[in-house]
Write a protein that holds these residues in place. Structure first.
Motif: not given
Length: 170
Positions: A39-46, A79-83, A48-49
């Motif tokens: 979860p820490q990596l997930s938060n870090w990625v968020k 930018k993450v899209t559903p595709e 960065q974006r």
């Protein structure tokens, strides 16, 4: 004189390294928003974006052009899209399958001393790698063979030329 790194710089590099390992394991950098394994990596990625979006708007941010380039160089998506999420799932499946076949080839080589396999499913995969290599040499963008995979196969002693295989049997 090189710039002295502070704790933030070291922390950023630590998460960047984790992201590189994530990509190595999954074949992409699209860490899920709620990544249970890290979860820490997930938060870090968020973060960065978010910082990147503010950077584009001209707001002062901790993200630098060097860091943006480092992230983009490993295939980071801003930018993450559903595709893209669907694509990431397919890439992970393909990556896992490639890794599984690679390990089978590695075991084959340990038993037989070469990569000239006669196992049908594995020999089909080996031939596919040769075909992907031709694409890799001519039009990198259309090949499923990445530089990393190419290097892994080279290290294993993979022979790219079918002709060599035919001459060996002669």
């Amino acid at each position: 004189m090189p710039k002295k790194e502070n704790g933030y710089d070291l922390g950023w590099k630590g998460y960047f390294d984790q992201l590189c390992r994530y990509k190595e394991d999954n074949g992409h950098c699209l860490v899920p928003t709620k990544c249970e394994e890290n979860p820490q990596l997930s938060n870090w990625v968020k973060r960065q974006r978010h910082m990147y979006q503010n950077y584009l708007k001209g707001k002062k941010q901790a993200i630098t052009e060097d860091r943006i380039k480092m992230l983009e160089d490993i295939g980071f998506v801003w930018k993450v899209t559903p595709e893209l999420v669907g694509l990431a799932w397919r890439v992970k499946q393909e990556h896992g399958e490639w890794q599984r076949k690679y390990h089978q080839l590695k075991q084959y080589k340990a038993r037989h001393g070469d990569c000239f396999c006669d196992d049908t499913s594995l020999s089909d995969w080996v031939q596919e790698q040769r075909e992907q290599f031709v694409l890799f040499q001519t039009r990198r963008g259309t090949s499923k063979l990445t530089t990393e995979r190419y290097q892994m196969l080279i290290h294993l002693g993979f022979v790219w030329e079918q002709r060599y295989f035919e001459l060996k049997d002669y």
